[in-house]
Write a protein that holds these residues in place. Structure first.
Motif, PDB file in Angstrom:
ATOM      1  N   UNK A 324      68.319  33.341   1.097  1.00  0.00           N
ATOM      2  CA  UNK A 324      69.086  32.160   0.707  1.00  0.00           C
ATOM      3  C   UNK A 324      68.157  30.964   0.560  1.00  0.00           C
ATOM      4  N   UNK A 325      68.553  30.025  -0.301  1.00  0.00           N
ATOM      5  CA  UNK A 325      67.740  28.825  -0.462  1.00  0.00           C
ATOM      6  C   UNK A 325      68.205  27.741   0.513  1.00  0.00           C
ATOM      7  N   UNK A 326      67.618  26.567   0.406  1.00  0.00           N
ATOM      8  CA  UNK A 326      67.879  25.480   1.345  1.00  0.00           C
ATOM      9  C   UNK A 326      69.305  24.951   1.265  1.00  0.00           C
ATOM     10  N   UNK A 327      70.013  25.286   0.199  1.00  0.00           N
ATOM     11  CA  UNK A 327      71.400  24.856   0.052  1.00  0.00           C
ATOM     12  C   UNK A 327      72.377  26.013   0.260  1.00  0.00           C
ATOM     13  N   UNK A 328      71.864  27.123   0.833  1.00  0.00           N
ATOM     14  CA  UNK A 328      72.685  28.254   1.226  1.00  0.00           C
ATOM     15  C   UNK A 328      73.147  29.110   0.052  1.00  0.00           C
ATOM     16  N   UNK A 329      72.555  28.906  -1.117  1.00  0.00           N
ATOM     17  CA  UNK A 329      72.866  29.767  -2.257  1.00  0.00           C
ATOM     18  C   UNK A 329      72.009  31.027  -2.167  1.00  0.00           C
ATOM     19  N   UNK A 358      65.741  34.092   5.294  1.00  0.00           N
ATOM     20  CA  UNK A 358      65.909  35.530   5.118  1.00  0.00           C
ATOM     21  C   UNK A 358      66.778  36.081   6.237  1.00  0.00           C
ATOM     22  N   UNK A 359      67.910  36.671   5.862  1.00  0.00           N
ATOM     23  CA  UNK A 359      68.824  37.284   6.824  1.00  0.00           C
ATOM     24  C   UNK A 359      68.653  38.797   6.777  1.00  0.00           C
ATOM     25  N   UNK A 360      68.564  39.420   7.953  1.00  0.00           N
ATOM     26  CA  UNK A 360      68.429  40.866   8.065  1.00  0.00           C
ATOM     27  C   UNK A 360      69.538  41.423   8.945  1.00  0.00           C
ATOM     28  N   UNK A 361      70.059  42.580   8.572  1.00  0.00           N
ATOM     29  CA  UNK A 361      71.016  43.303   9.421  1.00  0.00           C
ATOM     30  C   UNK A 361      70.636  44.776   9.383  1.00  0.00           C
ATOM     31  N   UNK A 362      70.419  45.370  10.557  1.00  0.00           N
ATOM     32  CA  UNK A 362      70.142  46.788  10.674  1.00  0.00           C
ATOM     33  C   UNK A 362      71.469  47.515  10.854  1.00  0.00           C
ATOM     34  N   UNK A 363      71.769  48.437   9.961  1.00  0.00           N
ATOM     35  CA  UNK A 363      73.080  49.068   9.920  1.00  0.00           C
ATOM     36  C   UNK A 363      73.003  50.557  10.244  1.00  0.00           C
TER      37      UNK A 363
END
Length: 370
Positions: A324-329, A358-363
């Motif tokens: 995501x960018x600084x404006x959450x897009x 950078x968001x990460x999710x281990x699934x």
């Protein structure tokens, strides 16, 4: 009223749409029940959760009770609530007769049940009845988890199960950047440098896991069979803190900015998402449900992000990611398949200008492990 024509005289029965809520023993009030009908924008950090649904008893002030639902949007939890009255609060403050005694009666009734975690959001320790304090202490020692935010004015019995301690003299507030004092499952993966400064206040601890401004900000401990974690960031306005924590001050789960009312952080993204991610990790840890396989070290080299998996995957899993960018897009996102025994993954990222998150999710089979 019903009308009858001719000889018809059947009894009229008005059937309510739903069954009436029972009053709480010892009170004339009914237990407050939340609704999930109103959903706000959120990140499902741990929902659905690979460790299963966590049973939570939330103890909140009326003014900030919504934060419990906000956490439930992000964490797979089944929650019941005890709401203490506070000035200008929402339900159940509509009733001028609703008192701390009523809240304690509700708490006593709910404490007859078993919970994985008891979560306290800034409620002044003087508000709790002696009986409820004793019950909470015993439940924690017997294996229930405790997450206590801003523990103030504690009785000796309650202080024994909380790893942050109030100093005898200095009560001066401090503020500073979030600093990880030691590695811990609760702090792993939280982007503390993306958060505004934290206000730390009147707590001492020999071995904190988080600090700010040189003060302990969080501490965790094993209390016999149970786990306890406390956060010392300020969740009330400074003018109330200076008055030795007014009994009904409006505190909650997430931090109050050190700048006070109306303070601007200068951040354009919803940084509070990371506050809730931290709380979610705390609840999971306190419940003893942290999955074995976790995201380890993250290393960024130019447009490549190397992610370690610790320990290696026991079976096939997926690593979901979003930039995501600084404006959450959203700039880009994707999913990487991980095979059994795989211990690392590499994500190729596009070039971008400015701050990116950078968001990460281990699934594991469609459920979040980290």
């Amino acid at each position: 009223r019903p009308l009858a024509c001719g000889d018809e005289k059947d009894a009229y029965v008005f059937r309510p749409v739903k069954a009436k809520l029972p009053t709480v023993e010892g009170s004339t009030v009914k237990q407050v029940r939340f609704t999930n009908d109103f959903v706000t924008p959120h990140v499902k950090w741990a929902k659905p959760f690979a460790g299963g649904t966590i049973r939570v008893l939330g103890i909140m002030n009326a003014f900030t009770a919504r934060e419990l639902l906000e956490l439930a949007e992000r964490l797979d939890m089944d929650c019941e609530a005890v709401i203490f009255p506070s000035p200008h609060g929402v339900m159940p403050d509509y009733s001028p007769n609703y008192t701390e005694k009523d809240a304690n009666n509700v708490m006593a009734e709910l404490l007859k049940k078993d919970y994985d975690v008891i979560l306290v959001g800034g409620v002044n320790g003087r508000c709790f009845s002696a009986g409820n304090i004793k019950t909470i202490g015993q439940k924690v020692r017997d294996g229930a988890g405790l997450v206590h935010v801003f523990p103030t004015c504690l009785t000796n019995e309650l202080a024994e199960i909380i790893p942050l301690k109030s100093p005898r003299k200095s009560k001066a507030a401090a503020a500073g950047e979030w600093q990880v004092a030691q590695a811990h499952p609760v702090t792993a993966g939280i982007p503390f440098d993306a958060l505004p400064p934290a206000g730390a206040f009147m707590f001492e601890c020999a071995s904190p896991i988080l600090t700010a401004g040189g003060r302990p900000l969080a501490a965790a401990a094993q209390i016999e069979k149970g786990r306890s974690i406390a956060f010392g960031y300020a969740v009330a306005f400074q003018e109330l803190i200076d008055k030795d924590h007014m009994r009904n001050f409006k505190a909650g789960l997430t931090p109050t900015h050190p700048g006070g009312r109306g303070a601007e952080t200068g951040l354009m993204y919803p940084y509070w998402e990371y506050h809730y991610a931290l709380l979610a990790k705390a609840v999971i840890w306190a419940a003893g449900k942290t999955p074995v396989t976790q995201i380890g070290a993250i290393e960024l080299k130019e447009q490549r992000c190397n992610v370690s998996i610790m320990p290696p995957c026991s079976r096939n899993m997926n690593l979901e990611w979003e930039l995501k960018d600084n404006e959450w897009s959203s700039i880009t996102n994707g999913t990487l398949g991980l095979e059994a025994n795989q211990s690392a993954a590499e994500i190729s990222l596009p070039k971008h200008n400015g701050t990116a998150l950078l968001h990460l999710r281990l699934m594991d089979d469609g459920k979040v492990t980290d």
